[in-house]
Write a protein that holds these residues in place. Sequence first.
Motif, mmCIF file in Angstrom:
data_model
loop_
_atom_site.group_PDB
_atom_site.id
_atom_site.type_symbol
_atom_site.label_atom_id
_atom_site.label_comp_id
_atom_site.label_asym_id
_atom_site.label_seq_id
_atom_site.Cartn_x
_atom_site.Cartn_y
_atom_site.Cartn_z
ATOM 1 N N ALA A 106 0.821 -1.197 0.000
ATOM 2 C CA ALA A 106 0.000 0.000 0.000
ATOM 3 C C ALA A 106 0.862 1.256 0.000
ATOM 4 O O ALA A 106 0.494 2.297 -0.534
ATOM 5 N N PRO B 249 0.364 5.478 -2.900
ATOM 6 C CA PRO B 249 0.134 6.928 -2.850
ATOM 7 C C PRO B 249 1.242 7.746 -3.488
ATOM 8 O O PRO B 249 1.039 8.917 -3.787
ATOM 9 N N PHE C 62 -12.202 -10.318 9.167
ATOM 10 C CA PHE C 62 -10.864 -9.843 8.857
ATOM 11 C C PHE C 62 -10.940 -8.549 8.050
ATOM 12 O O PHE C 62 -10.261 -7.566 8.333
ATOM 13 N N LEU D 158 -9.829 -5.456 10.079
ATOM 14 C CA LEU D 158 -8.428 -5.188 9.730
ATOM 15 C C LEU D 158 -8.319 -4.381 8.449
ATOM 16 O O LEU D 158 -7.579 -3.413 8.363
ATOM 17 N N LEU E 261 -6.939 -0.580 8.207
ATOM 18 C CA LEU E 261 -5.685 -0.522 7.473
ATOM 19 C C LEU E 261 -5.786 0.484 6.329
ATOM 20 O O LEU E 261 -4.886 1.304 6.117
ATOM 21 N N TYR F 9 -5.731 3.893 7.739
ATOM 22 C CA TYR F 9 -4.388 4.195 8.225
ATOM 23 C C TYR F 9 -3.464 4.546 7.061
ATOM 24 O O TYR F 9 -2.699 5.510 7.113
ATOM 25 N N ILE F 10 -3.607 3.779 5.991
ATOM 26 C CA ILE F 10 -2.735 4.035 4.837
ATOM 27 C C ILE F 10 -3.088 5.378 4.196
ATOM 28 O O ILE F 10 -2.211 6.169 3.849
ATOM 29 N N VAL G 59 -0.069 6.896 6.492
ATOM 30 C CA VAL G 59 1.123 6.479 5.746
ATOM 31 C C VAL G 59 1.351 7.362 4.522
ATOM 32 O O VAL G 59 2.459 7.851 4.294
ATOM 33 N N SER G 60 0.272 7.614 3.759
ATOM 34 C CA SER G 60 0.494 8.341 2.510
ATOM 35 C C SER G 60 0.936 9.790 2.746
ATOM 36 O O SER G 60 1.864 10.258 2.084
ATOM 37 N N ILE H 124 4.608 9.680 3.553
ATOM 38 C CA ILE H 124 5.480 9.468 2.395
ATOM 39 C C ILE H 124 5.545 10.742 1.549
ATOM 40 O O ILE H 124 6.608 11.132 1.067
ATOM 41 N N GLN H 125 4.388 11.386 1.405
ATOM 42 C CA GLN H 125 4.377 12.651 0.656
ATOM 43 C C GLN H 125 5.308 13.664 1.289
ATOM 44 O O GLN H 125 6.078 14.330 0.606
ATOM 45 N N SER I 103 8.764 12.928 0.496
ATOM 46 C CA SER I 103 9.154 13.219 -0.886
ATOM 47 C C SER I 103 9.208 14.729 -1.134
ATOM 48 O O SER I 103 10.077 15.213 -1.858
#
Lengths: 465, 341
Positions: free
Chosen positions: A19, A23, B42, B46, B50, B53-54, B58-59, B62-63, B66
């Motif tokens: 995942a 993004p 599940f 989950l 998830l 959360y991503i 998370v994204s 990461i942005q 970057s």
Amino acid sequence: MENTSFGRRTLLTGSLAAAALVPLASCATGGGSSSPKASAGASSADNPFGMATSGTIDAVIFNGGYKTDYVDFAGTQLTKKFPGVTVKVSPSTQIAQELQPRFVGGNPPDIVDNSGAGAIGMSTIVDQLEDLTSVLNANNYEGKKISDTVFESAIKAAGTYNGKLAAMNYAMTVYAFWYSASLFKANNWTPPKTWAEALDLGAKAKAAGKYLLLFGKEAASYYLTTLIASAIMEGGDDVRKNFESLKPDCYSQPTVVAAFKGLEAIIKAGYMKPGGSGTQFTAAQAQWSNGQEALLYPSGGWIENEMKSQTKADFQMTGANEFTISSSPKMPAGSLHAEAGEPFIVPSKGKNVPGGKEVLRAMLSKDAATNFATTRLALTVVKGAAPAESAMSTALKSQSDLLTKAGDNTFSWKFITYYGLNKENLVVMNSFLEGQMSADDARKGLQAIVDKAAADTSKPKLQVS
Amino acid sequence: MSAAAYGPPASTPPELVAPPRTEPSRARRWRRNFTFDKISLFLVFLGIPLALYITFVVSPLIQAVSYSFTDWSGFSPNFKPVGFENYVKILSDDTFLKAIRNNALLAVVVPLIIIVLSLALATMVTVGGASTGQVRGIRGAGFYRVISFFPYAVPAIITGIMWNLIFDPSSGLVNGILTGIGFSNFKSFPWLGNIRTAMPTMMFVIIWGFVGFYMVLFIAAIKGIPAEIFEAARIDGAGRLRTAWSITLPLIRENVQTAYIYLGIMAIDAFVYAQALNPQGGPENSTLTMSQELLSTAFQKGEFGVACAMGVVMGLMTLLFAAIVFSVNRATGGKDRITLA
């Protein structure tokens, strides 16, 4: 333990990793496709920017001391002239936070009042803004050329970035030393004209159990403003230009040194109320306007409105010219640090760029300007739109008087806001005003901040004129 | 009644009891039971969290990383990569380095004081009472528990504004009291404006705001320890300090570690308090935090690339802090599992 959770863990880690890659492809700046423009109408003398005669104009207005209904008023004037067009005014207190995604996404509003503590730094967006010279060249709603009816030099001084008139500043702010006329009269004091006279008045203030000056921690930079103004009045326009172009010795110019020494003498004599570096600035200002613990306070003309609810009855707030160093400064008597404030900008990517300019045209016409002056008790850049003398407060009247006396001899600078130096300047000024730092060290500290901005190549430098 | 009755035979001290091993066949059985019920469960419990959360954690993370390698202004869709330039810039910037040092100082001092104070208070209201009869807290424990929790119920920004007024040099309560009892030097003393006192004053305000919450947290943990252990210690002649150090602390070690990490993360941020008490960064930037510098860099200076790099540095500092706390805890014996079973 480990045996049982192994399957779940690896699955989780695996899906996370997978995942995580997705993004990367879709980031916030992925937008950028600009929204379709509203179809333009034909331009004519009556519709100088060729605005479409139906539709809406999207205005985001800073909701600060002036509120936003003065733009609503201008919008009504506009709708009277163009019945098919409405102006949608959205108030905002955090311009940068709110509009950042819209600028990135390529769908900014048609007109923005980029003001307040959360304003967008002009150097960041100047490339994305319309040149507003066409507004100055257009006729207002009374049929007169706008550039003839406004303080044009002040507008250009405040709004020109790299040769482009990127911001139309609407309110006219006069900088002065403010005092209570009633208190001065009762004690037979006169407002000082030079730093030396101020020192003398300080002794008299002390005898009366008062301080000469006071300051608050977020507004310690007001004293830097008055010191720079003092140095410019004394030394002429070159002093200003050296600051604007971030010269390596701009804080070592002789008149700057003298102005700092003048203030230092007052601080050393104990005429500056101690503790300002730990006092919230409006609380400090109330000690002046309500407690009358100090005689003078340097500020822009907004001070009256800001302290309205915390001003002693019959205070008679009045502004006096900022101090010069000698009695024969280089600039003519009455020269004034006056600045056009409340910068309105028209983003080039807005859907209705002509509409944005049309709102400015309505605002710069007499009805809207008079409405602003009468309801906000502040002056606009439109000449002769001040309310009747009887309707003016003492503070507004002294602003108006100071402006009249100055005539064309007004000046302002923008290196501090353009390069965003205020926050760092505050640190030095607080120490200096508290008496923890000498004038020479303060100038060195301020110079270091300028040098850092001058060395930063990531931003285009301000063109100085 | 003795400690032995609650643990395994006296020859094995409770610290050495290993968790029960599970039989290897369980993994296989779990896989065999992949029914629709389990898969839907599940997905809901989950899959959705998830996905959220991503998308929201998370994204953006990461942005941010970057963007920290670009010269993005934040207000235009265009930017170009600049490699490590932003990192070089902030790590050679005196103001930001000062902010890093301030946050590091906060992360060292604030959690330590809060944990010591809240542990002491928690011990007092749970087991610090009369030394005869049943183990209990001091008299009026319930009352103290409620009033010490109050500060935490006040929003952080209100706490900041309130203390800003209390520390006001001219009309604040602190200087009023100090001058009132004869310390005339404190007339107009700028607690938040003096370079020596600004940081300690801010730390005091943060500590005031958090002690109550961690006290309640530790009370819950201490209440989970059977009272008989304390009684046994008492019968063996342990005083209150000895009990706190040798019984309570080892048994709630995990809670203390968690609290330490939470507090450290808070101290590396500390934005609300710093902004409420000294929005301009304090005298000589002595209370400036990285988060304040990040905000002004992003929105006032319009340098989102640089601001993202600051964010990454903040994140790394937080990770480093957590790693240090974990390893200190392990090195001092935290890895030995303690069970009460």
